[in-house]
Each structure stands twice: as structure tokens, then as C-alpha cells.
Design an enzyme around this catalytic site. Structure first.
Site, PDB file in Angstrom:
ATOM      1  NE  ARG A   1      -3.494   2.484   2.594  1.00  0.00           N
ATOM      2  CZ  ARG A   1      -4.494   2.705   3.436  1.00  0.00           C
ATOM      3  NH1 ARG A   1      -4.870   1.759   4.273  1.00  0.00           N
ATOM      4  NH2 ARG A   1      -5.127   3.860   3.452  1.00  0.00           N
TER       5      ARG A   1
ATOM      6  CG  ASN B   1     -10.998  -1.271  -0.846  1.00  0.00           C
ATOM      7  OD1 ASN B   1     -11.947  -1.108  -1.606  1.00  0.00           O
ATOM      8  ND2 ASN B   1     -10.917  -0.715   0.343  1.00  0.00           N
TER       9      ASN B   1
ATOM     10  CB  CYS C   1     -17.923   0.326  -0.208  1.00  0.00           C
ATOM     11  SG  CYS C   1     -17.017   1.780   0.339  1.00  0.00           S
ATOM     12  CG  ASP C   2     -16.332   1.047   5.533  1.00  0.00           C
ATOM     13  OD1 ASP C   2     -15.858   1.687   4.579  1.00  0.00           O
ATOM     14  OD2 ASP C   2     -15.667   0.750   6.543  1.00  0.00           O
TER      15      ASP C   2
ATOM     16  CG  HIS D   1     -14.033   4.112  -2.748  1.00  0.00           C
ATOM     17  ND1 HIS D   1     -12.774   3.685  -2.395  1.00  0.00           N
ATOM     18  CD2 HIS D   1     -14.854   3.645  -1.767  1.00  0.00           C
ATOM     19  CE1 HIS D   1     -12.827   2.982  -1.270  1.00  0.00           C
ATOM     20  NE2 HIS D   1     -14.085   2.942  -0.869  1.00  0.00           N
TER      21      HIS D   1
ATOM     22  CE1 TYR E   1     -11.158   6.424  -0.821  1.00  0.00           C
ATOM     23  CE2 TYR E   1     -13.270   6.258   0.302  1.00  0.00           C
ATOM     24  CZ  TYR E   1     -11.921   5.948   0.228  1.00  0.00           C
ATOM     25  OH  TYR E   1     -11.346   5.189   1.199  1.00  0.00           O
TER      26      TYR E   1
ATOM     27  NE  ARG F   1      -5.539   6.337   6.872  1.00  0.00           N
ATOM     28  CZ  ARG F   1      -5.737   6.525   8.179  1.00  0.00           C
ATOM     29  NH1 ARG F   1      -5.174   7.537   8.807  1.00  0.00           N
ATOM     30  NH2 ARG F   1      -6.534   5.741   8.856  1.00  0.00           N
TER      31      ARG F   1
HETATM   32  P1  NAD Z   1      -4.373  -5.936   6.620  1.00  0.00           P
HETATM   33  O1  NAD Z   1      -3.153  -5.953   5.774  1.00  0.00           O
HETATM   34  O2  NAD Z   1      -4.245  -5.641   8.074  1.00  0.00           O
HETATM   35  O3  NAD Z   1      -5.098  -7.347   6.497  1.00  0.00           O
HETATM   36  C1  NAD Z   1      -5.234  -8.052   5.334  1.00  0.00           C
HETATM   37  C2  NAD Z   1      -4.897  -9.523   5.565  1.00  0.00           C
HETATM   38  O4  NAD Z   1      -5.102 -10.214   4.323  1.00  0.00           O
HETATM   39  C3  NAD Z   1      -3.450  -9.791   5.987  1.00  0.00           C
HETATM   40  O5  NAD Z   1      -3.412 -10.515   7.185  1.00  0.00           O
HETATM   41  C4  NAD Z   1      -2.879 -10.578   4.816  1.00  0.00           C
HETATM   42  O6  NAD Z   1      -1.936 -11.561   5.199  1.00  0.00           O
HETATM   43  C5  NAD Z   1      -4.119 -11.220   4.230  1.00  0.00           C
HETATM   44  N1  NAD Z   1      -3.961 -11.644   2.845  1.00  0.00           N
HETATM   45  C6  NAD Z   1      -3.331 -11.012   1.844  1.00  0.00           C
HETATM   46  N2  NAD Z   1      -3.427 -11.703   0.707  1.00  0.00           N
HETATM   47  C7  NAD Z   1      -4.148 -12.818   0.982  1.00  0.00           C
HETATM   48  C8  NAD Z   1      -4.579 -13.935   0.209  1.00  0.00           C
HETATM   49  N3  NAD Z   1      -4.299 -14.011  -1.090  1.00  0.00           N
HETATM   50  N4  NAD Z   1      -5.279 -14.900   0.825  1.00  0.00           N
HETATM   51  C9  NAD Z   1      -5.565 -14.813   2.142  1.00  0.00           C
HETATM   52  N5  NAD Z   1      -5.196 -13.777   2.927  1.00  0.00           N
HETATM   53  C10 NAD Z   1      -4.493 -12.794   2.347  1.00  0.00           C
HETATM   54  O7  NAD Z   1      -5.368  -4.912   5.933  1.00  0.00           O
HETATM   55  P2  NAD Z   1      -6.567  -4.037   6.506  1.00  0.00           P
HETATM   56  O8  NAD Z   1      -6.190  -2.613   6.523  1.00  0.00           O
HETATM   57  O9  NAD Z   1      -7.062  -4.620   7.754  1.00  0.00           O
HETATM   58  O10 NAD Z   1      -7.649  -4.177   5.355  1.00  0.00           O
HETATM   59  C11 NAD Z   1      -8.132  -5.406   4.879  1.00  0.00           C
HETATM   60  C12 NAD Z   1      -8.922  -5.197   3.618  1.00  0.00           C
HETATM   61  O11 NAD Z   1     -10.186  -4.628   3.886  1.00  0.00           O
HETATM   62  C13 NAD Z   1      -8.271  -4.268   2.599  1.00  0.00           C
HETATM   63  O12 NAD Z   1      -8.512  -4.763   1.296  1.00  0.00           O
HETATM   64  C14 NAD Z   1      -8.996  -2.983   2.802  1.00  0.00           C
HETATM   65  O13 NAD Z   1      -8.874  -2.141   1.685  1.00  0.00           O
HETATM   66  C15 NAD Z   1     -10.374  -3.518   3.000  1.00  0.00           C
HETATM   67  N6  NAD Z   1     -11.376  -2.603   3.557  1.00  0.00           N
HETATM   68  C16 NAD Z   1     -12.445  -2.356   2.800  1.00  0.00           C
HETATM   69  C17 NAD Z   1     -13.443  -1.536   3.231  1.00  0.00           C
HETATM   70  C18 NAD Z   1     -14.575  -1.232   2.298  1.00  0.00           C
HETATM   71  O14 NAD Z   1     -15.236  -0.253   2.449  1.00  0.00           O
HETATM   72  N7  NAD Z   1     -14.842  -2.031   1.272  1.00  0.00           N
HETATM   73  C19 NAD Z   1     -13.359  -0.977   4.503  1.00  0.00           C
HETATM   74  C20 NAD Z   1     -12.241  -1.247   5.291  1.00  0.00           C
HETATM   75  C21 NAD Z   1     -11.255  -2.082   4.796  1.00  0.00           C
HETATM   76  C1  G6P Z   2     -13.020   3.558   4.012  1.00  0.00           C
HETATM   77  C2  G6P Z   2     -13.239   2.954   2.663  1.00  0.00           C
HETATM   78  C3  G6P Z   2     -12.435   1.698   2.525  1.00  0.00           C
HETATM   79  C4  G6P Z   2     -10.979   1.978   2.786  1.00  0.00           C
HETATM   80  C5  G6P Z   2     -10.811   2.610   4.138  1.00  0.00           C
HETATM   81  C6  G6P Z   2      -9.370   3.064   4.310  1.00  0.00           C
HETATM   82  O1  G6P Z   2     -13.551   2.756   4.997  1.00  0.00           O
HETATM   83  O2  G6P Z   2     -14.579   2.663   2.402  1.00  0.00           O
HETATM   84  O3  G6P Z   2     -12.639   1.169   1.251  1.00  0.00           O
HETATM   85  O4  G6P Z   2     -10.228   0.789   2.745  1.00  0.00           O
HETATM   86  O5  G6P Z   2     -11.634   3.728   4.247  1.00  0.00           O
HETATM   87  O6  G6P Z   2      -9.158   3.376   5.636  1.00  0.00           O
HETATM   88  P1  G6P Z   2      -7.699   3.484   6.239  1.00  0.00           P
HETATM   89  O7  G6P Z   2      -7.951   3.842   7.650  1.00  0.00           O
HETATM   90  O8  G6P Z   2      -7.078   2.097   6.066  1.00  0.00           O
HETATM   91  O9  G6P Z   2      -6.995   4.514   5.454  1.00  0.00           O
HETATM   92 MN    MN Z   3     -14.697   1.358   0.509  1.00  0.00          MN
END
Ligand code: NAD
Ligand code: G6P
Ligand code: MN
Length: 439
Positions: A93, A147, A169-170, A200, A262, A282
């Protein structure tokens, strides 16, 4: 009441403990018999999982718990896969954010070249999860918030069109929480909204209370002055607070609607670049704060053997995941914003685009609501962005450097094809362990 089994894919995520706490708080409406964690980084997951094991033993010993890196054990006999993986984790990232910034372009997790790079890593990871689910629990549903959701959703539309996957998405939920506060309501559930766009990348066109009263004028009046920063103290970190405040300028471009935060990356990229430290983005903030905090809390809990020893916060926003699971499990027909194929819901827009729109959700999946025609401004912006997302998926499928260059060039955040090429070449080098080789 039937009890359900879930696997959390990305068990090592910083969000996992908050989601487990949220699941525990919702046992009255979404009762669980088993929770499993799955991750491909066993060591990272172990810290989170051992702490959650203690939490679960204290609060809900009747729920079976296990974790591991074996897909068969993880994906067998589950009703839901809750997926939040981050392929490449935070160090990648950081690259997604810093590489475009070196070329004077927005460096962001899901928007612009950074989001494209992340998409090229995520597609394979998420498809692998879909395939495990279909192999080991063919009746299960995947609730995916990994994501970049827009690109991941386009990839599953193209490559796994019949998969039972719902992308969500949240961000709209977080913004609606602020809107409710601005309108003096206790919860966003006291509002009914109309919204359309891409993930987004969207706009609210109507917000009413449950009696049907229009709340838009009150909310707009506030947004015109403060963006989505409410009057009472907000807990947001400084960088998020800036984003919520900047919504004021995003709104000014189309005062008929209320925008997703976004959009600032596409409409004010010069401002964003000028206000970003290219050496500290970030990803650095998240590694220094959320990741450190969650992992040290988990380690403290494991060491002491009880949950009092570390502070883990419930993820209140994540209750939308329970809303979605219960909608499917109990056919609630709840109205939710989901990322689904357009298929005419937005009449004057590509039927084959993945759009974020209100849907009624029941046991057979989402039923999108009709949006109708959208204005030229939004249609133009969305058409350009959908083309970017489709080109990324085509580039991934065809291993095409050319299409990826086109995708980055087409992103509204990028000024020219030469800048796009320079960014792409740096991204190719940084992603050599994750992207398919391009030709
Ligand atoms: P993080 O790195 O703490 O956790 C992600 C985990 O996924 C890690 O433990 C990693 O080892 C694992 N991983 C990576 N590739 C993998 C694979 N191929 N198979 C199994 N596990 C795998 O990340 P985070 O900040 O906690 O975020 C997790 C995800 O949630 C991100 O994609 C983030 O963008 C997403 N997210 C989405 C929203 C949304 O609105 N859609 C909101 C919050 C977070
Ligand atoms: C929001 C978005 C997510 C994104 C997150 C990033 O929740 O909807 O898609 O992953 O923000 O937050 P962070 O705290 O990791 O920058
Ligand atoms: Mn999102």
C-alpha cells in the site's frame, strides 16, 4: 433459530477483532455456531486469532473457533465467507501511494494509479477465495469488502459471473452516519436514501426521514459550510477530517446532490497532491497507529490470558456486514447500497458496468432498484472511470502492458500518457512478486 458458520478470509486483518466483537454483539439476529479464520500469512494471523480465541471463550464459549492457512479446512461447511484481504499488505500500500506521488500524481489506496496497482494484485487473490468457496461450500455466499472493490467487482463480473459474491463498501455508511448526526437523527437507519455511482465514486440524490420528509436542504446547508464535519466533536483522525471537510468543495460542483468523499481525488487532485507528504502517506499512518495498536492489544491479551489486558474496539460500521448476512439468511429484503451489474438500473449508462446503487437484499441475492437517467456531468465522469476499471481487468486477463498504460492514462488523476508510462514502469518493478508478468 438457525445458527451459521462463517469464515473470515484475511483473518490477520487489523479489522478482524472489531468484526468479531461486532458479530458477538449481533448474536440475537445472526447467531453463529462456528467462526473460522483463514489467511495466507499464518504468523500474522496467529496473533489476531489467539487473542480472538480468548475473547470468544470469555463471551461466547458455545461458538466453535479455529484458524489456519489450509483452504480446505477453512472453506468447508461454511454459510458465509467474509472477505477482507489485502494482497501485498501495508508495505505494498505504501508503494501504491508513494510511487504516483513521486510523479506529482495522487497516491491513494483505491483511486488513481495506486488503486490500479492494488487492483492488479487483488484480482487473483479474490478469485482464489471465490474458487475455494465454490469448491468446498458451493451454497455459501461471499460478502466481499476487499479493495479496490470497484476493480475486484468488475473482475468477478467478467470472470466469475455466476459466483455468489456481494461486493460492498462502508464509506457511504460512514458518510450517512455523519448526515444523520447533521440532521439531528440518532442513526442513519432513520433515513432512506437514493444514491448512484461507482464504488468510491457516487452521489446521493435524495435523503428523507422515515416519514418521507426531505432532509437534503438541512444537510446541504451544513455541507456548504463544513463538509461532512459535524458540529459536535468528531473522533476522526486529522487526515480523515480533511477528507470530510473537503466534501464542501466537492459538493460545490453539483449542489443538486451530495457527494461521496472519495470524489476529491478525481475533482481536486492538485489540492490532494499539494496536501500530501510524499515521504509519509496514509499507509505510514495506519502502520504507526491502527496496525500497531491492534497487534499490541492482541499480544497483551494473549500474554495475560484475558481480554481485559488489551483494548480492542468494536467496529460499529461493520454492522452492515451483519445486515447483509441476515438479509440473505432470513430474507429480510433490507435496502442496502451494493456494487452490482447496472443492467439498466441507471438507464443512460453502460449496462455492463458495476455500479453502486440501492438494492433490496433477500435470500436469492440483491434486487437492484431503478435509478433512471443521470446528468451529463456524472455520466461523463463515471464513463471515464468505468473504462479505467474495465481496462485494468482486461490488462490482468490479457497480461497486457498496453491496456494497463491506457488505464492509467485514462484515470482522471493522471495528466498525460508520458506521466502514466513513467508511473507504470515504476509500478511494474515494485509489483514484480504480485502482478502477472505483462507483455
Ligand atoms: P491488513 O493488511 O491488516 O489485512 C489483510 C490480511 O489479508 C493480511 O493478514 C494478509 O496476510 C491477508 N492476505 C493477503 N493476501 C491474501 C490472500 N491471497 N489470501 C488470504 N489472505 C491474504 O489490511 P486491513 O487494513 O485490515 O484491510 C483489509 C482489507 O479490507 C483491505 O482490502 C482494505 O482495503 C479492506 N477494507 C475495505 C473496506 C470497504 O469499504 N470495502 C473498509 C475497510 C477495509
Ligand atoms: C473507508 C473505505 C475503505 C478503505 C478505508 C481506508 O472505509 O470505504 O474502502 O479501505 O476507508 O481506511 P484506512 O484507515 O485504512 O486509510
Ligand atoms: Mn470502501
Amino acid at each position: 433459530m438457525k445458527k451459521f458458520s462463517v469464515v473470515i478470509a484475511g483473518g490477520g486483518s487489523t479489522f478482524t477483532p472489531g468484526i468479531v466483537l461486532m458479530l458477538l454483539e449481533n448474536q440475537h439476529r445472526f447467531p453463529l455456531k462456528e467462526i473460522k479464520f483463514y489467511d495466507n500469512d499464518g504468523a500474522r494471523q496467529e496473533v489476531i486469532a489467539e487473542a480472538c480465541r480468548i475473547l470468544l471463550k470469555e463471551k461466547a464459549p458455545e461458538i466453535a473457533f479455529s484458524y489456519g492457512t489450509d483452504p480446505k479446512a477453512a472453506f468447508s461447511e461454511v454459510d458465509f465467507v467474509m472477505a477482507h484481504i489485502r494482497v501485498g499488505k501495508y508495505p505494498m500500500r505504501e508503494q501504491d501511494e508513494k510511487i504516483p506521488l513521486r510523479h506529482g500524481v495522487v497516491g491513494q489506496e483505491t483511486c488513481g494509479p495506486g488503486g490500479i496497482a492494488y487492483g492488479m494484485r487483488s484480482i487473483g487473490g479474490v478469485l482464489e477465495l471465490v474458487d475455494y468457496m465454490e469448491q468446498y461450500s458451493p451454497n455459501a455466499w461471499m460478502l466481499n469488502y476487499s479493495n479496490p472493490a470497484a476493480i475486484v467487482a468488475e473482475a468477478t463480473r467478467r470472470l466469475r459471473p455466476n459466483a455468489k459474491i456481494l461486493n460492498i463498501c462502508d464509506m457511504p455508511i460512514g458518510i450517512e452516519g455523519r448526515m444523520a448526526q447533521i440532521a439531528g437523527l440518532k442513526s442513519r437507519k432513520e433515513m432512506r436514501v437514493r444514491y448512484y455511482g461507482l464504488n468510491h465514486f457516487g452521489w446521493w440524490t435524495r435523503i428523507e426521514d422515515l416519514a418521507g420528509n426531505d432532509l437534503m436542504p438541512t444537510i446541504k446547508e451544513h455541507v456548504a459550510r463544513h463538509g461532512y464535519v459535524p458540529n459536535s466533536a468528531s473522533h476522526a483522525e486529522a487526515s480523515w477530517n480533511d477528507t470530510f471537510a473537503k466534501a464542501r468543495d466537492v459538493w460545490a460542483l453539483d449542489p443538486d446532490t451530495l457527494p461521496n468523499t472519495y470524489l476529491k481525488y478525481y475533482l481536486y487532485p492538485d489540492y490532494v497532491v499539494a496536501h500530501t507528504n510524499p515521504e509519509h502517506t496514509r499507509a505510514n499512518e495506519v502502520m504507526e497507529h491502527r496496525e500497531k495498536q491492534v497487534f499490541s492489544a492482541c499480544r497483551a491479551i494473549v500474554k495475560a490470558g484475558h481480554s481485559e489486558a488489551g483494548e480492542l474496539e468494536i467496529d460499529e460500521h461493520a454492522s452492515y456486514i451483519v445486515d447483509l448476512a441476515t438479509a440473505i439468511a432470513f430474507n429480510t429484503q433490507e435496502r442496502m447500497l451494493l456494487i452490482v451489474p447496472n443492467r439498466g438500473a441507471i438507464s443512460n449508462f453502460d449496462p455492463e458496468a458495476m455500479v453502486e446503487i440501492p438494492c433490496l437484499v433477500g435470500s436469492s441475492g440483491p434486487e437492484p432498484l431503478q435509478v433512471g437517467n443521470i446528468p451529463l456531468f456524472q455520466q461523463g465522469l463515471m464513463g471515464q472511470q468505468v473504462a479505467v476499471e474495465k481496462l485494468v481487468v482486461e490488462a490482468w486477463v490479457e497480461r497486457s502492458y498496453q491496456k494497463l498504460w491506457q488505464a492509467i492514462t485514462l484515470s482522471k488523476t493522471v495528466p498525460s500518457a508520458s506521466v502514466a508510462k513513467a508511473i507504470l514502469d515504476d509500478l511494474v518493478a515494485a509489483n514484480k512478486d504480485y502482478w502477472p508478468p505483462l507483455q
